[in-house]
Design an enzyme around this catalytic site. Structure first.
Site, short mmCIF file in Angstrom:
data_model
loop_
_atom_site.label_atom_id
_atom_site.label_comp_id
_atom_site.label_asym_id
_atom_site.label_seq_id
_atom_site.Cartn_x
_atom_site.Cartn_y
_atom_site.Cartn_z
N LYS A 41 0.84 -1.20 0.00
CA LYS A 41 0.00 0.00 0.00
C LYS A 41 0.87 1.25 0.00
O LYS A 41 2.07 1.18 0.32
CB LYS A 41 -0.90 -0.02 1.24
CG LYS A 41 -0.13 -0.08 2.54
CD LYS A 41 -1.00 -0.50 3.71
CE LYS A 41 -0.16 -0.54 4.99
NZ LYS A 41 -0.93 -1.09 6.12
N TYR A 251 17.57 30.22 5.77
CA TYR A 251 16.52 30.98 6.46
C TYR A 251 16.83 31.15 7.94
O TYR A 251 17.24 30.20 8.61
CB TYR A 251 15.17 30.26 6.31
CG TYR A 251 14.54 30.42 4.94
CD1 TYR A 251 14.25 31.68 4.43
CD2 TYR A 251 14.22 29.29 4.19
CE1 TYR A 251 13.66 31.81 3.17
CE2 TYR A 251 13.63 29.41 2.94
CZ TYR A 251 13.35 30.67 2.43
OH TYR A 251 12.77 30.80 1.20
C1 LIG Z 1 -0.05 -1.97 6.73
C2 LIG Z 1 -0.54 -3.29 7.19
C3 LIG Z 1 0.35 -4.35 7.40
C4 LIG Z 1 1.85 -4.19 7.34
O1 LIG Z 1 2.30 -3.73 8.61
P1 LIG Z 1 3.85 -3.44 8.92
O2 LIG Z 1 3.82 -3.01 10.34
O3 LIG Z 1 4.26 -2.37 7.99
O4 LIG Z 1 4.58 -4.71 8.70
C5 LIG Z 1 -0.18 -5.59 7.70
N1 LIG Z 1 -1.52 -5.76 7.83
C6 LIG Z 1 -2.40 -4.75 7.68
C7 LIG Z 1 -3.85 -5.01 7.84
C8 LIG Z 1 -1.94 -3.49 7.37
O5 LIG Z 1 -2.81 -2.48 7.24
#
Ligand SMILES: *Cc1c(COP(=O)(O)O)cnc(C)c1O
Length: 348
Positions: A41, A251
């Site tokens: 994602k 800055y």
């Molecule tokens: C984002 C997500 C993961 C991955 O988690 P990490 O802590 O990045 O390994 C696994 N399961 C779900 C449902 C997620 O939303």
């Protein structure tokens, strides 16, 4: 008119593909009897799904998770539709229709979503149950609802709230997830994110869902020796200059030279996710030589000290120190934030 060819970017995110593949293989091995999937994602946590997905696919990954429906097309260019699940599930009938047409599995998170999926014609889906994080997911009390009985469930998921800590909540969630496995018909079961993998075989089920650790994040001490850095921001020098003792930089003049100095300006700023928290604190490198940040990080530029790398010229490239555990300790930003805020001006 001739079509103009865009010149190369002055900012790139270097991805160590071998380290990415090695991290997936390590997490797959640490998942024991379970197979590791991958959370890709948010454009693979900012690294670029077009780079990451083929590497993970070649390493052997067969299950890919995105959050939004809008993330599906970019992933579909690299993996099979039936290897993709969408964590947010269908919020509207249009989402469910799209899932059917694309052949991608929705993760059903509520009775509302179960109803939408049925109305769209149903078919194979995943189910997320909430065992204590109280975010999205079906409640334990809803597991016996007839709408759930009608689902054709591939993966029965839950998600841990405190996998990166030694917390009593982990065992409590694991036991609720285990109980749900006895109630709901399903093909495979999944509970662990990256940190959850390190909690041991009771947490593995049939499939794990690492994200952060694939990309070089170290969420718990047990993974520190297994995980390699994957992403390194690199920026080109836009200009070099000499300043005299007493002159200030950037800055608000927060850095004042106490001697004559050679400085450089790199094409990297807070608009790229190199936040102002790195002001006077960040470190860049040229073939290992330290090139520290001077003064404030600005929107598109950061000034650096070229004392240790006096030969550098306009157009030369610098690597940014971006080991996630160390960068997190230095800034107070989470390792997740450090990755996902890297902006769209990086060539990936
Ligand atoms: C984002 C997500 C993961 C991955 O988690 P990490 O802590 O990045 O390994 C696994 N399961 C779900 C449902 C997620 O939303």
């Amino acid at each position: 008119m001739m079509s103009a060819e865009l010149p190369p970017a002055t900012l790139r995110l270097s991805i160590d593909r071998a380290a990415l593949a090695a991290n997936w293989r390590a997490l797959d091995r640490l998942s024991g009897q379970a197979r590791a999937g991958a959370a890709v994602k948010a454009n693979a946590y900012g690294l670029g799904v077009a780079v990451v997905a083929p590497v993970l696919r070649e390493a052997g990954c067969q299950d890919f998770f995105v959050a939004h429906w809008q993330e599906v097309p970019a992933l579909l260019a690299h993996v099979q539709a039936n290897q993709i699940a969408v964590l947010h599930g269908p919020l509207t009938a249009a989402d469910a229709t799209y899932a059917k047409a694309a052949g991608v599995r929705p993760v059903i998170n509520s009775l509302h979503q179960a109803r939408l999926w049925g109305e769209a014609g149903g078919g194979v889906c995943d189910l997320m149950i909430d065992t204590g994080i109280n975010r999205i997911g079906l409640s334990m009390t809803e597991l016996t609802d007839p709408l759930i009985g009608q689902l054709q469930i591939d993966v029965l998921h839950s998600h841990l709230a405190s996998a990166d800590e030694d917390s009593a909540l982990n065992a409590a969630q694991q036991s609720r997830w285990n109980a749900a496995r006895g109630i709901v018909q399903h093909n495979r079961a999944s509970l662990a994110n990256s940190a959850g993998i390190a909690l041991g075989s009771d947490y593995h089920g049939d499939l794990t869902r690492p994200g952060l650790a694939l990309y070089g994040g170290v969420p718990c001490a047990a993974l520190a020796t297994e995980i390699r850095q994957v992403a390194t921001p690199e920026a080109a020098l836009l200009q070099t200059r000499e300043i005299a003792a007493g002159e200030s930089v950037g800055y608000n003049a927060t850095f004042v030279a106490d001697r004559p100095m050679r400085i450089g300006v790199v094409s990297l700023g807070y608009a790229d996710g190199y936040l102002r928290v790195w002001s006077g604190k960040g470190m860049l490198r040229s073939i290992g030589r330290p090139v520290p940040v001077l003064g404030r990080v600005s929107m598109d530029m950061t000034v650096v000290d070229l004392t240790a790398a006096p030969d550098l010229l306009e157009g030369d490239w610098l690597q940014v120190d971006y080991s996630l555990p160390e960068a997190s300790a230095a800034t107070g930003l989470s390792q997740y934030e450090l990755l996902t805020l890297l902006g769209s001006r990086f060539a990936r």
